[in-house]
Scaffold this active site. Sequence first.
Site: not given
Ligand code: 13P
Length: 287
Positions: A49, A84, A178, A207, A209, A229, A231
């Site tokens: 990011s 990202d 999130g 996104h 995920g 994705n 995170n």
């Molecule tokens: P999460 O933080 O919900 O796993 O999403 C990650 C994401 O889509 C990054 O672009």
Amino acid sequence: MLVSAKEMLTKAKAGHYAVGQFNINNLEWTKSILLTAQELNSPVILGVSEGAGKYMAGYKTVVGMVNGMLEELKITVPVALHLDHGTYEGCLKCIEAGFSSIMFDGSHYPIEENVAKTKELVAICQEKGMSLEAEVGSIGGEEDGVVGMGEVADPKECKAIADLGVTMLAAGIGNIHGKYPANWQGLSFETLDAIQQLTGDMPLVLHGGTGIPADMIKKAISLGVAKINVNTECQLAFADATRKYIEAGKDLEGKGFDPRKLLAPGAEAIKATVKEKMELFGSVGKA
Ligand code: 13P
């Protein structure tokens, strides 16, 4: 050597599996993801990011760190280094710094401006052999304690952006970044189906995920999602493992914690999360 995400995603879409994009924040995170991808013989996308890029002392530092690891850790699976949710300016900086893939998040621009800026970036990425992700419809998430549900993409707008020559397309289908709230309505498979019908072979990106149930992930892949994705889930695993280590109080007799040992449980937790996701997404053995 870093590669564009194009080939790995074309194969994933044709083979009905998805490649994971795991966001990185530091050296430990990056090393854990690369080692797991190599161990499982899976292609992988490292997401950065703009905030994480700044934290890691700039995009050039990130490129240097990742390229160094590919060589020193003898990573032979395909790895793409991807910006990202990039701004237009951020995209230009990452192209210059040596990323192999970028996402231009033009979803907050009026469609005409999103199209114009995306076109410019398509031309640059084609010339440099880089992959480009575009976004249509916004992806929700928590801001100031309020969870926004995002905006479901218009399949015709998706088709218009796909036709500009982007490599992959992120479409809002009720997914959010999130954790998902208890009253979440789930993914709109009807929208995803309509988008895939209009965009054909274009690899679609999911996104947010973290927290999507396994059956929904599998259904999304069956409807053309080829990149997912993740995170927050790595973040939660890292924080939890680190907190447990500190609570167990294994410090060095008054010298404080050994920083390498302190971060090791978090790094192991990330490996476990990445492995679980690669197995769920079906990318194991696909390098
Ligand atoms: P999460 O933080 O919900 O796993 O999403 C990650 C994401 O889509 C990054 O672009």
